[in-house]
Scaffold this active site. Structure first.
Site: not given
Ligand code: NAD
Length: 307
Positions: A36, A73, A139, A199, A207, A268
């Site tokens: 982040g 995550a 995941y 690709v 998707r 995956g």
């Molecule tokens: P992202 O990687 O930008 O955001 C995840 C954030 O979690 C990051 O800022 C990272 O620094 C932080 N993080 C990781 N490990 C951590 C920890 N141990 N403690 C505190 N912070 C931690 O990804 P995103 O796309 O914004 O995803 C956010 C959420 O949405 C996730 O849970 C992901 O599984 C879920 N999600 C995202 C998508 C997508 O398409 N972007 C789709 C389905 C689900």
């Protein structure tokens, strides 16, 4: 209302946090900054750097919070195939740590951002919440385990829980790592440079691509919607797009002449994904409003990396 967002400095977390402060809410953000960027957050967000497994920190941040959004995550399917232990520790362990801390402090509701990846390959599309999960990557397993923990513990401890299965979100600020980048920002960057678009697979895999503002509107609705306790709800665009069609759309909005090459599939992966949005419409009043071409143009306009 008072919110805590874990993963607040990430792509979805920062978009959500900034919208909530625009609407006048108090927002605390927690993020370990492993991927982040705190610069993405409005100065009105109260940001703390820390790990979602750090319970003393959680106890402090959870004081007077009405609703937690849990987004912290590790988020890469191919990376999870290489490092499943880490995905389990953060995505599952972090969720359990958060739930324990919420119980200790007495917080009422959590919205877990789960993933459409938990469906894996299914015989039919669109994907409905009642279908048995078929996770195909560590995941996806970790997100499904997080859902089970949240719903089971929430029920036992009287914490209201809502799990939103977000499909492939995209938009400005999406993390673009050097290895295993998400497909939309990777294609946009390559197309703008007239670089090759690689690709994985033959491009017929599909998707459901959903623009970040639509996801944020669903997340905000989930914090106050009645009658959603214990539910899992799909959030997507409701449209199925092949990677070949995504390539076409990217080349059109960028006006690029990039070459496209097709490589063998990575592990995956899933063949088809499209969200059924009946439950989201009924329970959250959710209606996605931004079609793919428009969302790609907004991403180009709003993300300084694509100027
Ligand atoms: P992202 O990687 O930008 O955001 C995840 C954030 O979690 C990051 O800022 C990272 O620094 C932080 N993080 C990781 N490990 C951590 C920890 N141990 N403690 C505190 N912070 C931690 O990804 P995103 O796309 O914004 O995803 C956010 C959420 O949405 C996730 O849970 C992901 O599984 C879920 N999600 C995202 C998508 C997508 O398409 N972007 C789709 C389905 C689900």
């Amino acid at each position: 209302m008072n919110f805590l967002i874990t993963g607040a400095a990430g792509f979805l977390g920062s978009a959500l946090a900034n919208q909530l402060v625009r609407e006048g809410h108090l927002v605390r953000g927690l993020d370990d900054l492993s991927t982040g960027d705190p610069q993405a957050l409005s100065p009105d967000v109260h940001f703390t750097r820390g790990d979602v497994n750090d319970r003393p920190k959680l106890w402090t941040l959870l004081q007077d919070i009405d609703c937690v959004y849990h987004l912290a995550a590790r988020v890469s399917v191919p990376e999870s195939v290489l490092y499943p232990r880490e995905y389990n520790a953060v995505n599952v362990g972090g969720t359990v740590s958060l739930m324990e801390a919420m119980r200790d402090v007495g917080v009422r509701r959590v919205v877990l951002v789960s993933s459409g990846a938990i469906y894996g390959d299914q015989a039919e599309q669109p994907l409905r919440e009642t279908m048995p999960p078929n996770p195909r990557s560590p995941y996806a397993v970790s997100k499904l385990a997080a859902e089970y923990y949240v719903n089971t513990i929430g029920d036992l401890w009287n914490i209201e829980t809502v799990c939103l299965r977000v499909f492939n979100a995209y938009g400005p600020g999406q993390h673009l790592p050097a290895s295993h980048p998400p497909v939309i920002p990777y294609f946009l960057r390559q197309a703008l440079r007239n670089g090759t678009l690689v690709v994985h697979g033959d491009g017929t895999q599909t998707r459901d691509y959903v623009y970040v503002d639509d996801v944020v509107s669903a997340l905000i609705a989930a914090s106050t919607a009645p009658g959603v306790d214990g539910l899992v709800i799909n959030i997507g665009s409701g449209k199925e797009t092949s990677v070949r069609d995504l390539v076409k759309a990217v080349l059109e909005v960028t006006g690029s002449k990039s070459e496209v090459i097709y490589n063998p599939k990575t592990g995956g992966g899933v063949s088809r994904m499209c969200a059924d949005l009946t439950l989201a419409a009924a329970r959250l009043g959710y209606r996605p409003s931004i079609p793919l071409g428009h969302g790609l143009r907004l991403t180009l306009q709003r993300d300084p990396r694509f100027k």
